[in-house]
Design an enzyme around this catalytic site. Structure first.
Site, mmCIF file in Angstrom:
data_model
loop_
_atom_site.group_PDB
_atom_site.id
_atom_site.type_symbol
_atom_site.label_atom_id
_atom_site.label_comp_id
_atom_site.label_asym_id
_atom_site.label_seq_id
_atom_site.Cartn_x
_atom_site.Cartn_y
_atom_site.Cartn_z
ATOM 1 N N ARG A 73 43.518 34.165 47.847
ATOM 2 C CA ARG A 73 44.418 34.780 46.800
ATOM 3 C C ARG A 73 45.086 36.103 47.891
ATOM 4 O O ARG A 73 44.283 37.058 48.414
ATOM 5 C CB ARG A 73 44.946 35.282 45.226
ATOM 6 C CG ARG A 73 44.900 34.606 44.227
ATOM 7 C CD ARG A 73 44.743 35.345 42.789
ATOM 8 N NE ARG A 73 43.301 35.843 42.788
ATOM 9 C CZ ARG A 73 42.989 36.403 42.991
ATOM 10 N NH1 ARG A 73 43.717 37.298 42.822
ATOM 11 N NH2 ARG A 73 41.324 36.993 42.537
ATOM 12 N N TYR A 215 48.212 27.973 49.693
ATOM 13 C CA TYR A 215 46.221 27.799 48.528
ATOM 14 C C TYR A 215 47.036 28.603 47.145
ATOM 15 O O TYR A 215 47.242 29.577 46.895
ATOM 16 C CB TYR A 215 46.113 28.878 49.771
ATOM 17 C CG TYR A 215 44.542 28.396 49.004
ATOM 18 C CD1 TYR A 215 43.940 27.447 49.798
ATOM 19 C CD2 TYR A 215 43.298 29.052 47.935
ATOM 20 C CE1 TYR A 215 42.362 27.124 49.854
ATOM 21 C CE2 TYR A 215 42.390 28.923 48.309
ATOM 22 C CZ TYR A 215 41.667 27.864 48.382
ATOM 23 O OH TYR A 215 40.030 27.472 48.842
ATOM 24 N N LYS A 224 48.364 32.444 38.132
ATOM 25 C CA LYS A 224 48.706 33.950 38.211
ATOM 26 C C LYS A 224 49.682 34.300 38.377
ATOM 27 O O LYS A 224 49.507 35.213 37.056
ATOM 28 C CB LYS A 224 47.516 34.104 39.138
ATOM 29 C CG LYS A 224 46.017 33.721 39.521
ATOM 30 C CD LYS A 224 45.454 34.282 38.541
ATOM 31 C CE LYS A 224 43.454 33.347 38.848
ATOM 32 N NZ LYS A 224 42.599 33.474 37.614
ATOM 33 N N HIS A 244 43.284 37.512 30.920
ATOM 34 C CA HIS A 244 42.348 36.524 32.077
ATOM 35 C C HIS A 244 41.044 36.595 31.113
ATOM 36 O O HIS A 244 40.290 36.405 31.503
ATOM 37 C CB HIS A 244 42.539 37.662 33.588
ATOM 38 C CG HIS A 244 41.552 37.094 34.421
ATOM 39 N ND1 HIS A 244 41.205 38.098 35.562
ATOM 40 C CD2 HIS A 244 41.452 35.535 34.576
ATOM 41 C CE1 HIS A 244 40.637 37.275 36.185
ATOM 42 N NE2 HIS A 244 40.830 35.944 35.537
ATOM 43 N N SER A 266 36.170 38.345 38.793
ATOM 44 C CA SER A 266 35.491 37.722 39.291
ATOM 45 C C SER A 266 34.312 37.386 40.324
ATOM 46 O O SER A 266 33.757 38.354 40.011
ATOM 47 C CB SER A 266 37.299 37.213 40.811
ATOM 48 O OG SER A 266 38.364 37.262 40.517
ATOM 49 N N CYS A 268 31.685 36.998 38.229
ATOM 50 C CA CYS A 268 30.925 36.986 37.452
ATOM 51 C C CYS A 268 30.540 35.974 36.455
ATOM 52 O O CYS A 268 30.063 36.128 35.002
ATOM 53 C CB CYS A 268 31.358 37.606 36.104
ATOM 54 S SG CYS A 268 31.752 38.988 36.910
ATOM 55 N N ASP A 291 39.753 30.392 31.911
ATOM 56 C CA ASP A 291 40.453 31.287 32.711
ATOM 57 C C ASP A 291 41.415 32.454 32.432
ATOM 58 O O ASP A 291 41.490 33.476 32.182
ATOM 59 C CB ASP A 291 41.150 30.628 34.014
ATOM 60 C CG ASP A 291 41.451 31.774 35.275
ATOM 61 O OD1 ASP A 291 40.105 32.969 35.585
ATOM 62 O OD2 ASP A 291 42.175 31.705 35.741
ATOM 63 N N ARG A 387 37.600 25.606 46.795
ATOM 64 C CA ARG A 387 37.688 25.643 45.351
ATOM 65 C C ARG A 387 37.736 23.821 44.941
ATOM 66 O O ARG A 387 37.821 22.829 45.663
ATOM 67 C CB ARG A 387 39.114 25.482 45.244
ATOM 68 C CG ARG A 387 39.504 26.521 44.725
ATOM 69 C CD ARG A 387 38.489 28.202 44.143
ATOM 70 N NE ARG A 387 39.218 29.591 43.814
ATOM 71 C CZ ARG A 387 38.849 30.061 42.571
ATOM 72 N NH1 ARG A 387 38.495 29.875 41.967
ATOM 73 N NH2 ARG A 387 39.079 31.679 43.421
HETATM 74 C C1 OXD Z 1 40.629 34.320 40.300
HETATM 75 C C2 OXD Z 1 40.318 33.338 39.432
HETATM 76 O O1 OXD Z 1 40.289 34.850 41.075
HETATM 77 O O2 OXD Z 1 40.306 32.485 38.267
HETATM 78 O O3 OXD Z 1 40.362 35.229 38.442
HETATM 79 O O4 OXD Z 1 40.585 32.924 41.209
HETATM 80 MN MN MN Z 2 40.579 34.151 37.001
#
Ligand code: OXD
Ligand code: MN
Length: 606
Positions: A73, A215, A224, A244, A266, A268, A291, A387
Site C-alpha cells: 500500500r 497491488y 481497505k 480494522h 500491521s 502483530c 482483517d 502475499r
Molecule cells: C494491513 C493489511 O496492512 O491488512 O493492515 O494489509
Molecule cells: Mn489489515
C-alpha cells in the site's frame, strides 16, 4: 455480459462515461463464475505475468511477481479528498476534490488503450445481508478481477440485489499502463511510476479513484478503500462501526460460545490470532474474519459483526505450519501468490516458512537465488510484504456462522500492539470511555529498523485505523464515545488491552504467544460471563495471580511481571500521550478522552 445489457440505468451511464474516458479496446461485465476466474488466470499466464504452480502440490494456484515500485500500500499517495481539509484531519493526506479529479481525469484519459475494461459488481458482506454494501469496480487488470473473485462476492447475483436503481460505491481502477498497438505486457508487471500513483477517496460522494498501482489494497478496492475508508464515513453517518478488526469465535469446555473482535496494527499477528489453535484443553477457536469487522446494533441491543470479505490477503513471510497451520491449509490450493519465491518443482517458498530453501530458487525479482545462511545481509527470496490470496471457505477453522447475514453478537473488543515494556499481558477497561481511551493510544514500539523515529518511542496507531480512517481521527474517537452512549452498558462488548510482546530487560520474550494466547482469551471469555477473578488497579482490571495458568517456560515470577502495573512506565506513557499524541487532534479530541487521561494519571499518583 455486455455493458449494454446492464439493467441499472445509472450504472450503465457511469460505465459508458468511463469507457469514453479510458478508451479500452473492449469492455465486459463480470459474472463471478469459475470459468471467468480461470479465463482471467489464463490471460495473465499468456501475458507472462503469472506462473502456474505444480498442480500436484498446490492445485489451482499461481504465482505473480510485481514491479519493485509496486509491492505494498502506498500511504503517501493515498488521499482523503473531503470538501474541507479539516474533515480529513491531521492523519490523512488531502487534496481538494475538484483539483484531484482534474489531475486524475487527465491520467485516466486513454489509460486503458490496448486493454479490456472489466466491470466488477461486488458485495462486501454476504450478498443481500442488511449490513452488506455493494461496490462496482472498473479495472483493466485481470489480476485484480481474479483477486476480487476470492476476496469479495462478485457477479450477477450482486447485480440482482442492486436491481434497477440500488445504490453502490463506484470505484475506478487502472494500472496506468496503456498499450500501444500490438504491444503486450510480456511478463512486465504493468503500473505507473510512484509519483503518478493515486489512491483517492471522496468521502462526501462515496467514490474511490485509484490509478497506477496493481497491488493489494491499492487495487482490490473492496478491502481497505471501501470496507474501511469509505465505510468508516458511512458508519459515522449511520451509527455503526467499520473497523480494522479480526473476528473470532471461541467455545469453552462447557460448549458455551462467544465472539470477540480485535484491532492490532500491521505485523502483530492478527491473522495468526484469528486462526489460533488453543493449547488450553477443551477450548476451541474458530475464524469469522481476519482483517475487517462491520458492526451494527441488533434488535436485542447487542452489536453484531460481519466479515465483509470472502478471502484472506495475508502476509506470507513468517507463515508456517508452526505459526499458523490453518492458514497453511487454507492456501494449499486455489490460491494466488504474489512476490514469494519459486522452487524448481514449482512450489512456493518464503522466509519463515519453517524449513530451509530447497536448493535453487527464483526470487521475487525473478533472479536465481540460493540460500546463504552465512550471509546475514542476504536479500530475502520473498518480498517481506509478499502475499497469499486464499478463499476463506478453505480455512479448516472457519466458523459455520462466518457468512450469517445477521452477523455474530460480539462480547469483547481487544486492542493491542507490540509493546516490549509497560503494557501488561491483559487489562480490562473499567468503562466504555476507558476502553475508547485505550483504543486511542494503541501503538507499537519503534525498533531500530524504522529510520524516522527514535528507537524505543511508540508509533501510535489509534484503533489500528491510522491509514484506514476516512475522516478526522478526533471525530472518529467521538463516534466511538457516541456509540457507547447509544448502547446499553450491559450489552455493549467489554474492552480489553492485550500485549503478547513483552520482553525482559535482557530482551527475552516473557510470553510465548501463538496458541498459548488462548489462556488470555479464556480469562477474557470468563470476564464476559461475569466470572474470572480480577484486581482493580489504576490502569484497569488485571487477572488475579491464579486466574491464568502459566504455560511451560513461563515461571510464576514471569507471570507476576506480565500482570503487574508498571507505575513508572505508565506515568511515562500518560505523559507521552498528553505531550505528543493527543495534541495532534486539537479541539476535536473528545472531552471524555481528556477526562480518562486525567483520571488515570490521578489514580497512578494516588
Ligand atoms: C494491513 C493489511 O496492512 O491488512 O493492515 O494489509
Ligand atoms: Mn489489515
Amino acid at each position: 455480459m455486455k455493458v449494454s445489457e446492464l439493467k441499472h440505468g445509472g450504472l450503465k451511464k457511469w460505465v459508458e462515461e468511463a469507457i469514453a474516458l479510458m478508451t479500452p479496446d473492449s469492455a465486459e461485465v463480470c459474472d463471478g463464475s469459475r470459468e471467468e476466474y480461470d479465463a482471467m488466470i489464463g490471460l495473465t499466464i499468456e501475458s507472462g505475468l503469472a506462473t502456474p504452480l505444480n498442480p500436484d502440490i498446490l492445485p489451482g494456484s499461481v504465482l505473480f511477481r510485481s514491479d519493485p515500485s509496486d509491492v505494498a500500500r502506498v500511504e503517501n499517495r493515498t488521499y482523503i479528498a473531503s470538501n474541507n481539509k479539516e474533515d480529513a484531519g491531521p492523519t490523512n493526506n488531502w487534496i481538494d476534490p475538484a483539483e484531484l479529479k482534474k489531475i486524475m481525469t487527465e491520467l485516466y484519459k486513454g489509460c486503458m488503450k490496448g486493454r479490456t475494461m472489466y466491470v466488477i459488481p461486488f458485495s462486501m458482506g454476504p450478498v443481500g445481508s442488511e449490513i452488506a454494501k455493494i461496490g462496482i469496480e472498473i479495472t483493466d487488470s485481470p489480476y485484480v478481477v481474479a483477486n476480487m473473485h476470492i476476496m469479495t462476492r462478485v457477479g450477477s447475483k450482486v447485480l440482482d440485489v442492486l436491481g434497477t436503481d440500488g445504490s453502490y460505491v463506484p470505484c475506478f481502477h487502472s494500472v496506468g499502463k496503456p498499450l500501444a498497438p500490438r504491444e503486450k505486457d510480456n511478463g512486465v508487471w504493468p503500473c505507473a511510476p510512484l509519483d503518478k500513483k493515486y489512491i483517492s477517496h471522496f468521502p462526501e460522494t462515496r467514490e474511490i479513484w485509484s490509478y497506477g498501482s496493481g497491488y493489494g489494497g491499492n487495487a482490490l478496492l473492496g478491502k481497505k478503500c471501501l470496507a474501511l475508508r469509505i465505510a468508516s464515513v458511512l458508519a459515522r453517518d449511520e451509527g455503526w462501526l467499520a473497523e480494522h478488526m479480526l473476528i473470532l469465535k471461541i467455545t469453552n469446555p462447557k460448549g458455551e460460545v462467544k465472539y470477540i473482535t480485535g484491532a492490532f496494527p500491521s505485523a502483530c499477528g492478527k491473522t495468526n490470532l484469528a486462526m489460533l489453535i488453543p493449547t488450553l484443553p477443551g477450548w476451541k477457536v474458530e475464524t469469522v474474519g481476519d482483517d475487517i469487522a462491520w458492526m451494527k446494533f441488533g434488535k436485542d441491543g447487542r452489536l453484531y459483526a460481519i466479515n465483509p470479505e470472502a478471502g484472506f490477503f495475508g502476509v506470507a513471510p513468517g507463515t508456517s505450519l508452526e505459526s499458523n497451520p490453518n492458514a497453511m491449509k487454507t492456501i494449499s490450493k486455489n490460491t494466488i501468490y504474489t512476490n514469494v519465491a519459486l522452487t524448481e518443482d514449482k512450489n512456493v517458498w518464503w522466509e519463515g516458512i519453517g524449513y530451509d530453501a530447497p536448493g535453487k530458487l527464483i526470487d521475487w525479482n525473478g533472479n536465481v537465488w540460493y540460500q546463504d545462511k552465512n550471509n546475514k545481509g542476504q536479500k530475502p527470496a520473498a518480498h517481506p510484504n509478499a502475499r497469499f490470496t486464499g478463499p476463506a471457505n478453505q480455512c479448516p477453522a472457519i466458523a459455520k456462522e462466518w457468512e450469517d447475514p445477521a452477523g455474530v453478537p460480539i462480547s469483547a473488543f481487544l486492542f493491542g500492539g507490540r509493546r516490549p515494556r509497560t503494557i501488561p499481558l491483559v487489562n480490562q477497561a473499567k468503562s466504555w470511555a476507558h476502553g475508547v481511551f485505550m483504543g486511542s493510544i494503541v501503538g507499537s514500539e519503534v525498533t531500530a529498523a524504522a529510520l524516522d523515529l527514535k528507537e524505543g518511542t511508540i508509533r501510535r496507531d489509534p484503533f489500528a485505523m491510522l491509514p484506514f480512517c476516512g475522516y478526522h481521527m478526533g471525530d472518529y474517537f467521538q463516534h466511538w464515545i457516541n456509540i457507547g452512549k447509544k448502547g446499553d452498558p450491559d450489552k455493549l462488548p467489554k474492552i480489553f488491552f492485550v500485549n503478547w510482546f513483552r520482553k525482559t530487560e535482557s530482551g527475552k520474550w516473557l510470553w510465548p504467544g501463538y496458541g498459548e494466547n488462548s489462556r488470555v482469551l479464556a480469562w477474557i471469555f470468563d470476564r464476559c460471563s461475569g466470572v474470572g477473578s480480577a484486581v482493580d488497579t489504576p490502569i484497569g482490571y488485571l487477572p488475579t495471580e491464579d486466574a491464568i495458568t502459566p504455560p511451560s517456560g513461563v515461571s510464576s515470577e514471569d507471570l507476576k511481571e506480565l500482570l503487574s502495573v508498571d507505575i513508572k512506565g505508565w506515568k511515562a506513557e500518560i505523559a507521552d500521550v498528553r505531550q505528543n499524541h493527543y495534541p495532534k487532534f486539537g479541539d476535536k479530541l473528545p472531552k471524555e478522552l481528556f477526562a480518562e487521561l486525567n483520571a488515570i494519571e490521578k489514580r497512578l499518583n494516588s
